[in-house]
Design a protein around this motif. Structure first.
Motif, PDB file in Angstrom:
ATOM      1  N   GLY A  21       0.820  -1.213   0.000  1.00 41.68           N
ATOM      2  CA  GLY A  21       0.000   0.000   0.000  1.00 41.68           C
ATOM      3  C   GLY A  21       0.854   1.264   0.000  1.00 41.68           C
ATOM      4  N   TYR A  22       1.952   1.254   0.770  1.00 47.13           N
ATOM      5  CA  TYR A  22       2.829   2.426   0.800  1.00 47.13           C
ATOM      6  C   TYR A  22       3.442   2.678  -0.565  1.00 47.13           C
ATOM      7  N   ASN A  23       3.924   1.599  -1.187  1.00 44.63           N
ATOM      8  CA  ASN A  23       4.515   1.752  -2.525  1.00 44.63           C
ATOM      9  C   ASN A  23       3.466   2.105  -3.580  1.00 44.63           C
ATOM     10  N   PHE A  24       2.260   1.597  -3.396  1.00 39.80           N
ATOM     11  CA  PHE A  24       1.198   1.913  -4.353  1.00 39.80           C
ATOM     12  C   PHE A  24       0.854   3.398  -4.287  1.00 39.80           C
ATOM     13  N   LEU A  25       0.815   3.919  -3.038  1.00 43.64           N
ATOM     14  CA  LEU A  25       0.552   5.349  -2.898  1.00 43.64           C
ATOM     15  C   LEU A  25       1.671   6.184  -3.501  1.00 43.64           C
ATOM     16  N   LYS A  26       2.862   5.672  -3.519  1.00 41.94           N
ATOM     17  CA  LYS A  26       3.992   6.366  -4.130  1.00 41.94           C
ATOM     18  C   LYS A  26       4.037   6.174  -5.644  1.00 41.94           C
ATOM     19  N   GLY A  27       3.107   5.348  -6.159  1.00 40.09           N
ATOM     20  CA  GLY A  27       3.084   5.128  -7.592  1.00 40.09           C
ATOM     21  C   GLY A  27       3.854   3.916  -8.026  1.00 40.09           C
ATOM     22  N   ILE A  53      -0.184  10.737 -12.854  1.00 38.37           N
ATOM     23  CA  ILE A  53      -0.340   9.741 -13.923  1.00 38.37           C
ATOM     24  C   ILE A  53       0.469  10.152 -15.144  1.00 38.37           C
ATOM     25  N   VAL A  54       0.834   9.147 -15.922  1.00 38.70           N
ATOM     26  CA  VAL A  54       1.541   9.326 -17.196  1.00 38.70           C
ATOM     27  C   VAL A  54       0.632   8.781 -18.290  1.00 38.70           C
ATOM     28  N   THR A  55       0.429   9.567 -19.349  1.00 36.94           N
ATOM     29  CA  THR A  55      -0.467   9.151 -20.432  1.00 36.94           C
ATOM     30  C   THR A  55       0.251   9.199 -21.764  1.00 36.94           C
ATOM     31  N   ILE A  56      -0.257   8.396 -22.685  1.00 40.31           N
ATOM     32  CA  ILE A  56       0.163   8.442 -24.092  1.00 40.31           C
ATOM     33  C   ILE A  56      -1.108   8.527 -24.914  1.00 40.31           C
ATOM     34  N   ASN A  57      -1.273   9.647 -25.636  1.00 40.59           N
ATOM     35  CA  ASN A  57      -2.481   9.885 -26.430  1.00 40.59           C
ATOM     36  C   ASN A  57      -3.734   9.790 -25.579  1.00 40.59           C
ATOM     37  N   GLY A  58      -3.647  10.254 -24.314  1.00 43.76           N
ATOM     38  CA  GLY A  58      -4.797  10.275 -23.421  1.00 43.76           C
ATOM     39  C   GLY A  58      -5.010   9.007 -22.633  1.00 43.76           C
ATOM     40  N   LYS A  63       2.943   5.920 -14.078  1.00 40.62           N
ATOM     41  CA  LYS A  63       2.924   6.940 -13.032  1.00 40.62           C
ATOM     42  C   LYS A  63       4.305   7.543 -12.849  1.00 40.62           C
ATOM     43  N   VAL A  64       4.325   8.672 -12.157  1.00 43.10           N
ATOM     44  CA  VAL A  64       5.591   9.289 -11.771  1.00 43.10           C
ATOM     45  C   VAL A  64       6.055   8.612 -10.479  1.00 43.10           C
ATOM     46  N   GLU A  65       7.216   7.990 -10.518  1.00 44.47           N
ATOM     47  CA  GLU A  65       7.710   7.260  -9.337  1.00 44.47           C
ATOM     48  C   GLU A  65       8.471   8.158  -8.376  1.00 44.47           C
ATOM     49  N   LYS A  66       9.341   9.002  -8.930  1.00 41.81           N
ATOM     50  CA  LYS A  66      10.239   9.740  -8.033  1.00 41.81           C
ATOM     51  C   LYS A  66      10.627  11.065  -8.670  1.00 41.81           C
ATOM     52  N   ILE A  67      10.730  12.082  -7.823  1.00 43.84           N
ATOM     53  CA  ILE A  67      11.198  13.397  -8.259  1.00 43.84           C
ATOM     54  C   ILE A  67      12.333  13.803  -7.329  1.00 43.84           C
ATOM     55  N   SER A  68      13.477  14.094  -7.918  1.00 44.15           N
ATOM     56  CA  SER A  68      14.648  14.404  -7.080  1.00 44.15           C
ATOM     57  C   SER A  68      15.470  15.497  -7.736  1.00 44.15           C
ATOM     58  N   PHE A  69      16.301  16.182  -6.901  1.00 45.95           N
ATOM     59  CA  PHE A  69      17.193  17.203  -7.410  1.00 45.95           C
ATOM     60  C   PHE A  69      18.438  16.569  -8.004  1.00 45.95           C
ATOM     61  N   ASN A  70      18.929  17.174  -9.085  1.00 41.94           N
ATOM     62  CA  ASN A  70      20.186  16.733  -9.684  1.00 41.94           C
ATOM     63  C   ASN A  70      21.316  17.511  -9.016  1.00 41.94           C
ATOM     64  N   THR A  71      22.334  16.797  -8.562  1.00 45.03           N
ATOM     65  CA  THR A  71      23.438  17.435  -7.836  1.00 45.03           C
ATOM     66  C   THR A  71      24.744  17.361  -8.601  1.00 45.03           C
ATOM     67  N   GLU A  72      24.681  17.071  -9.889  1.00 45.33           N
ATOM     68  CA  GLU A  72      25.908  16.863 -10.655  1.00 45.33           C
ATOM     69  C   GLU A  72      26.179  18.046 -11.578  1.00 45.33           C
ATOM     70  N   GLY A  73      27.369  18.609 -11.488  1.00 43.83           N
ATOM     71  CA  GLY A  73      27.932  19.576 -12.425  1.00 43.83           C
ATOM     72  C   GLY A  73      27.007  20.707 -12.814  1.00 43.83           C
TER      73      GLY A  73
END
Length: 321
Positions: A21-27, A53-58, A63-73
């Protein structure tokens, strides 16, 4: 089965359901191990959340799994979005992952605009990222240039008013006031003139009506004449006129060429001279008859002879009797 074993099994099941359930809520769907993962980098995700959600032609494909900051260069501070796509639909690496607004009150979703040119994208590839402007952003983008133009117009209007105030000094304002008063007097005169015209029209309404009726009668008569002309066989009349003109032209041509009596009379100088001489002799004969009638009607009991013709007396209108 002992009570302790049952308790352990139930505990494991509860823990597994909690993790799922925790992972499902995270997508994340633990029962879909064959899902593909793609990455997209954005400078601004415009409110995109994990589990969007992620769609193709509607059609929802992940789903979007993770959003993180890029720390490289050089990419430090940009946002890296990890997508999980469960559908096996194939598209190329040139496809675009576009963030769009789900509605006025909803959040942001992500749509993949597929491209089929180039190498097929596989799990772990990076896609190109774009952000679609929402309603308020679009309105703001369109209003910003209008606002700048409006500010320029207001500045120009302010400068124009300042210059207008400088031009309209006290003397000019007085002159302008006099002009306005003169215009007012002119308008009043025009109103009086219009009142007089209306009075004249009211007083002569009967005459005007009679004139209009006469004009209507004339128009009706002209219409009847036009109908009569339209019904008349003008074609036959014109043809007859043409044939008559052709005959006249033929006669004139004969006269011009000297054919016929009239043509010879017009062109033969000898005949003209003979007619002139005959006319002169006839004139002399008539004068002689008038002056000396006894030479032509003579009756005498004693045999008196009539006096002979005297040309000199005849030309002077003197009788020989």
């Amino acid at each position: 089965m002992s009570k302790e074993l049952k308790t352990g099994i139930i505990s494991v099941i509860i823990i597994a359901l909690g993790i799922w359930g925790y992972n499902f809520l995270k997508g994340q769907d633990l029962f879909s191990p064959n899902s593909r993962h793609f990455y997209v980098e954005y400078k601004n995700i415009n409110g995109l959340d994990e589990a969007s959600i992620v769609t193709i032609n509607g059609l929802q494909v992940g789903k979007v799994e993770k959003i993180s900051f890029n720390t490289e260069g050089e990419k430090k501070g940009t946002l890296q979005v990890k997508l999980s796509i469960e559908n096996d639909f194939e598209f190329s690496k040139n496809s675009i992952a576009k963030i769009y607004s789900a509605g006025l009150m909803g959040g942001q979703n992500l749509a993949i605009v597929p491209s089929y040119e180039g190498e097929i994208a596989v799990s772990g590839d990076y896609l190109q990222g774009e952000i679609e402007s929402d309603l308020f952003s679009s309105v703001g983008e369109k209003l910003n240039p209008i606002q700048a133009k409006l500010e320029n117009v207001l500045v120009g209007a302010d400068s124009l008013l300042i210059g207008f105030n400088q031009v309209l000094n006290e003397k000019s304002r007085k002159s302008l006031n006099r002009s306005i008063l003169a215009l007012e007097y002119t308008v009043n005169d025009v109103r009086k003139t219009l009142g007089s015209v209306n009075s004249i029209l009211d007083n002569n309404k009967g005459n005007i009506d009679a004139t209009l009726n006469n004009a209507k009668k004339i128009t009706d008569d002209f219409s009847k004449v036009s109908d009569d002309l339209a019904k008349a066989n003008l074609g036959a009349t014109v043809k007859k006129l043409e044939s008559t003109l052709e005959g006249v032209n033929g006669i004139l041509a004969e006269v011009k060429n000297g054919d016929g009596t009239l043509g010879k009379l017009m062109t033969d100088e000898k005949m003209y001279n003979n007619l002139t001489n005959a006319s002169k002799e006839l004139e002399e004969l008539l004068r002689e008859i008038k002056l000396n009638p006894k030479r032509f009607v003579h009756f005498s009991l004693f045999g008196k002879k009539a006096k002979p013709y005297n040309e000199e007396n005849n030309q002077q209108n003197i009788s020989n009797q």
